[in-house]
Design a protein around this motif. Structure first.
Motif, PDB file in Angstrom:
ATOM      1  N   GLY A  66       0.789  -1.224   0.000  1.00  0.00           N
ATOM      2  CA  GLY A  66       0.000   0.000   0.000  1.00  0.00           C
ATOM      3  C   GLY A  66       0.816   1.266   0.000  1.00  0.00           C
ATOM      4  O   GLY A  66       0.270   2.361   0.167  1.00  0.00           O
TER       5      GLY A  66
ATOM      6  N   ARG B 230       0.727  -2.714  -4.347  1.00  0.00           N
ATOM      7  CA  ARG B 230      -0.457  -1.890  -4.118  1.00  0.00           C
ATOM      8  C   ARG B 230      -1.397  -1.971  -5.309  1.00  0.00           C
ATOM      9  O   ARG B 230      -1.112  -2.659  -6.289  1.00  0.00           O
ATOM     10  CB  ARG B 230      -0.042  -0.430  -3.907  1.00  0.00           C
ATOM     11  CG  ARG B 230       0.749   0.156  -5.094  1.00  0.00           C
ATOM     12  CD  ARG B 230       1.071   1.615  -4.889  1.00  0.00           C
ATOM     13  NE  ARG B 230       1.846   2.156  -5.991  1.00  0.00           N
ATOM     14  CZ  ARG B 230       1.349   2.555  -7.162  1.00  0.00           C
ATOM     15  NH1 ARG B 230       0.042   2.452  -7.390  1.00  0.00           N
ATOM     16  NH2 ARG B 230       2.125   3.044  -8.105  1.00  0.00           N
TER      17      ARG B 230
ATOM     18  N   ASP C  24      -4.537   3.535  -6.448  1.00  0.00           N
ATOM     19  CA  ASP C  24      -5.532   4.195  -5.600  1.00  0.00           C
ATOM     20  C   ASP C  24      -6.197   5.366  -6.312  1.00  0.00           C
ATOM     21  O   ASP C  24      -7.401   5.592  -6.157  1.00  0.00           O
ATOM     22  CB  ASP C  24      -4.876   4.683  -4.310  1.00  0.00           C
ATOM     23  CG  ASP C  24      -4.411   3.551  -3.421  1.00  0.00           C
ATOM     24  OD1 ASP C  24      -5.224   3.037  -2.647  1.00  0.00           O
ATOM     25  OD2 ASP C  24      -3.234   3.159  -3.513  1.00  0.00           O
TER      26      ASP C  24
ATOM     27  N   ALA D   6      -1.278   6.860   0.029  1.00  0.00           N
ATOM     28  CA  ALA D   6      -2.527   6.364  -0.547  1.00  0.00           C
ATOM     29  C   ALA D   6      -3.677   7.319  -0.286  1.00  0.00           C
ATOM     30  O   ALA D   6      -4.584   7.453  -1.120  1.00  0.00           O
ATOM     31  CB  ALA D   6      -2.852   4.977   0.015  1.00  0.00           C
TER      32      ALA D   6
ATOM     33  N   ARG E 168      -5.986   8.867  -3.282  1.00  0.00           N
ATOM     34  CA  ARG E 168      -7.442   8.702  -3.352  1.00  0.00           C
ATOM     35  C   ARG E 168      -8.136  10.060  -3.462  1.00  0.00           C
ATOM     36  O   ARG E 168      -9.108  10.212  -4.210  1.00  0.00           O
ATOM     37  CB  ARG E 168      -7.939   7.911  -2.139  1.00  0.00           C
ATOM     38  CG  ARG E 168      -7.448   6.473  -2.151  1.00  0.00           C
ATOM     39  CD  ARG E 168      -7.787   5.697  -0.878  1.00  0.00           C
ATOM     40  NE  ARG E 168      -7.027   4.452  -0.860  1.00  0.00           N
ATOM     41  CZ  ARG E 168      -7.100   3.531   0.098  1.00  0.00           C
ATOM     42  NH1 ARG E 168      -7.906   3.720   1.135  1.00  0.00           N
ATOM     43  NH2 ARG E 168      -6.369   2.430   0.032  1.00  0.00           N
TER      44      ARG E 168
ATOM     45  N   SER F 149     -12.739   7.246   2.456  1.00  0.00           N
ATOM     46  CA  SER F 149     -11.504   6.643   1.945  1.00  0.00           C
ATOM     47  C   SER F 149     -11.251   5.233   2.444  1.00  0.00           C
ATOM     48  O   SER F 149     -10.271   4.610   2.028  1.00  0.00           O
ATOM     49  CB  SER F 149     -10.301   7.525   2.288  1.00  0.00           C
ATOM     50  OG  SER F 149     -10.337   8.718   1.546  1.00  0.00           O
ATOM     51  N   ASN F 150     -12.074   4.741   3.368  1.00  0.00           N
ATOM     52  CA  ASN F 150     -12.040   3.308   3.674  1.00  0.00           C
ATOM     53  C   ASN F 150     -13.392   2.875   4.224  1.00  0.00           C
ATOM     54  O   ASN F 150     -14.266   3.702   4.532  1.00  0.00           O
ATOM     55  CB  ASN F 150     -10.878   2.928   4.604  1.00  0.00           C
ATOM     56  CG  ASN F 150     -11.150   3.219   6.064  1.00  0.00           C
ATOM     57  OD1 ASN F 150     -11.986   4.034   6.417  1.00  0.00           O
ATOM     58  ND2 ASN F 150     -10.420   2.551   6.941  1.00  0.00           N
TER      59      ASN F 150
ATOM     60  N   PHE G 290     -14.082   2.118   0.617  1.00  0.00           N
ATOM     61  CA  PHE G 290     -12.865   1.697  -0.083  1.00  0.00           C
ATOM     62  C   PHE G 290     -12.250   0.549   0.703  1.00  0.00           C
ATOM     63  O   PHE G 290     -12.103   0.649   1.915  1.00  0.00           O
ATOM     64  CB  PHE G 290     -11.883   2.871  -0.156  1.00  0.00           C
ATOM     65  CG  PHE G 290     -10.854   2.792  -1.261  1.00  0.00           C
ATOM     66  CD1 PHE G 290     -10.899   3.651  -2.344  1.00  0.00           C
ATOM     67  CD2 PHE G 290      -9.833   1.855  -1.221  1.00  0.00           C
ATOM     68  CE1 PHE G 290      -9.957   3.612  -3.361  1.00  0.00           C
ATOM     69  CE2 PHE G 290      -8.894   1.786  -2.221  1.00  0.00           C
ATOM     70  CZ  PHE G 290      -8.951   2.669  -3.310  1.00  0.00           C
ATOM     71  N   ASP G 291     -11.919  -0.536   0.050  1.00  0.00           N
ATOM     72  CA  ASP G 291     -11.206  -1.721   0.568  1.00  0.00           C
ATOM     73  C   ASP G 291     -11.990  -3.005   0.336  1.00  0.00           C
ATOM     74  O   ASP G 291     -11.420  -4.022  -0.013  1.00  0.00           O
ATOM     75  CB  ASP G 291     -10.846  -1.649   2.062  1.00  0.00           C
ATOM     76  CG  ASP G 291      -9.708  -0.697   2.353  1.00  0.00           C
ATOM     77  OD1 ASP G 291      -8.924  -0.399   1.422  1.00  0.00           O
ATOM     78  OD2 ASP G 291      -9.609  -0.231   3.504  1.00  0.00           O
TER      79      ASP G 291
ATOM     80  N   GLN H  92     -10.279  -3.681  -2.888  1.00  0.00           N
ATOM     81  CA  GLN H  92      -8.822  -3.803  -2.889  1.00  0.00           C
ATOM     82  C   GLN H  92      -8.511  -5.265  -2.562  1.00  0.00           C
ATOM     83  O   GLN H  92      -8.908  -5.748  -1.503  1.00  0.00           O
ATOM     84  CB  GLN H  92      -8.215  -2.863  -1.847  1.00  0.00           C
ATOM     85  CG  GLN H  92      -6.721  -2.809  -1.872  1.00  0.00           C
ATOM     86  CD  GLN H  92      -6.151  -1.701  -0.993  1.00  0.00           C
ATOM     87  OE1 GLN H  92      -5.030  -1.304  -1.188  1.00  0.00           O
ATOM     88  NE2 GLN H  92      -6.904  -1.212  -0.017  1.00  0.00           N
TER      89      GLN H  92
ATOM     90  N   HIS I 214      -8.106  -3.617  -9.245  1.00  0.00           N
ATOM     91  CA  HIS I 214      -9.175  -3.351  -8.289  1.00  0.00           C
ATOM     92  C   HIS I 214     -10.519  -3.503  -8.993  1.00  0.00           C
ATOM     93  O   HIS I 214     -10.579  -3.648 -10.212  1.00  0.00           O
ATOM     94  CB  HIS I 214      -9.048  -1.929  -7.724  1.00  0.00           C
ATOM     95  CG  HIS I 214      -9.223  -0.868  -8.777  1.00  0.00           C
ATOM     96  ND1 HIS I 214      -8.174  -0.391  -9.531  1.00  0.00           N
ATOM     97  CD2 HIS I 214     -10.331  -0.221  -9.241  1.00  0.00           C
ATOM     98  CE1 HIS I 214      -8.622   0.502 -10.396  1.00  0.00           C
ATOM     99  NE2 HIS I 214      -9.934   0.623 -10.244  1.00  0.00           N
TER     100      HIS I 214
END
Length: 343
Positions: free
Chosen positions: A155, A166, A169, A199, A203, A251-252, A279-280, A297, A331
């Motif tokens: 990452g 990674r 992003d 990251a 993003r 962002s996550n 995100f993830d 991800q 992704h």
């Protein structure tokens, strides 16, 4: 009465390297009487060893020269869901390779203490994997980079002497934002991740790539740090005011889940009154209602690829043959029930 002196900390190979002004790998070469060390450098290392009363760890030396693959995993991430999936990927890949894993955890998202890192460095590792966010943590890199062992930083971006594993992003965030625009949203909120991680900036850049060319878009941004708690604060900030966003991109997944919680507390229907995306694609994305639309991800694959990189580089007899740079995996945008057209 004089207080008894505390026992002095035993010198490590890192201490010897610092005193002699060389890398830890050079110290290792001198200890093992290998070629490729200039006489004056060898003399400086031997003087440092004597001055510090350094005693080499013979167990670690024997392990480093054995055929066993011993990989150090250094991690500290506030998202339990992220680390659960990441470590599962590591364990599965290690089992297929017969690798032995040595885990070192920092607390609360902070790096492990320097003595713990130095102890890990002394344990005869074949290579090291740094989980996010530690692939960009100066204290970790300063201790481990000089060992001459392969490092995979997951990452991370542009880490010297390491292979970064990674996804893209920026492109992933751009694609998710374009999806929100295609749904018709023009009042967008965005929650940034930890400002110390590259990251996070990537993003955010992807988000702005998408909105830059769109018309009549209003943007509201809040700072987070990838934790659920920071998502709660960001959600309150974004939803306050007379013209709140109709869609929020966190962002996550942990922060996105927190925003869904804030919306429920405000009696906002998700997604009819507020679209939320993350995100993830961790377990957090599917253990709440409604399940999150998110960027997937491939955490299992990222972890497995990192271990494969370390194993491949450790097997190379000549360090010059080791490949540095990046491994960029694909992704996906996973569409679930947290998104809809604006009301």
């Amino acid at each position: 009465m004089d207080k008894p002196d505390r026992p002095a900390r035993s010198a490590t190979i890192i201490d010897v390297a610092a005193r002699a002004g060389v890398s830890a790998m050079t110290v290792s070469r001198v200890i093992n009487n290998r070629d490729g060390v200039r006489p004056e450098t060898r003399e400086a290392v031997e003087s440092a060893i004597e001055a510090l009363s350094y005693t080499p760890n013979t167990a670690a030396r024997s392990l480093v020269t054995s055929a066993e693959l011993r990989v150090g995993i250094v991690y500290s991430n506030p998202s339990a869901a992220f680390m659960s999936e990441f470590l599962t990927g590591i364990f599965e890949e290690a089992s297929t390779r017969g690798a032995r894993l040595i885990l070192l955890k920092g607390e609360g998202g902070a790096p492990p203490a320097r003595p713990a890192l130095e102890k890990l460095a002394e344990s005869g590792l074949s290579g090291i994997i740094l989980a996010p966010p530690l692939g960009e943590a100066p204290i970790v890199l300063n201790v481990l980079r000089g060992l001459g062992r392969p490092i995979a930083a997951v990452g991370a971006y542009n880490v010297p002497d390491a292979t970064c594993v990674r996804i893209d992003d920026r492109r992933a965030a751009c694609e998710m934002t374009q999806y929100l625009l295609e749904l018709g949203h023009r009042r967008l909120g965005f929650v940034l991740g930890n400002p110390d991680q590259a990251a996070s900036a990537e993003r955010m850049a992807g988000f702005y790539d998408a909105v830059r060319d769109a018309t009549n878009v209003e943007v509201k941004v809040a700072q987070g740090d990838f934790s659920y708690a920071s998502g709660l604060i960001a959600g309150e900030q974004l939803l306050d005011g007379p013209s709140p966003p109709t869609a929020i991109f966190a962002s996550n997944d942990d922060m996105a889940a927190a925003i869904v919680s804030v919306a429920h507390r405000r009696q906002l229907d998700v997604p009819r009154e507020l679209t939320v995306v993350g995100f993830d694609d961790t377990t957090a994305a599917v253990t709440l209602w409604p399940p999150l639309t998110t960027v997937r991800q491939p955490l299992h694959q990222l972890a497995a690829e990192a271990l494969a990189v370390v194993a491949s580089e450790a097997a190379g007899s000549n360090r010059k043959t080791r490949r540095r740079g990046e491994r960029v995996l694909d992704h996906d945008i996973v569409k679930r029930a947290s998104t809809a057209h604006p009301a």
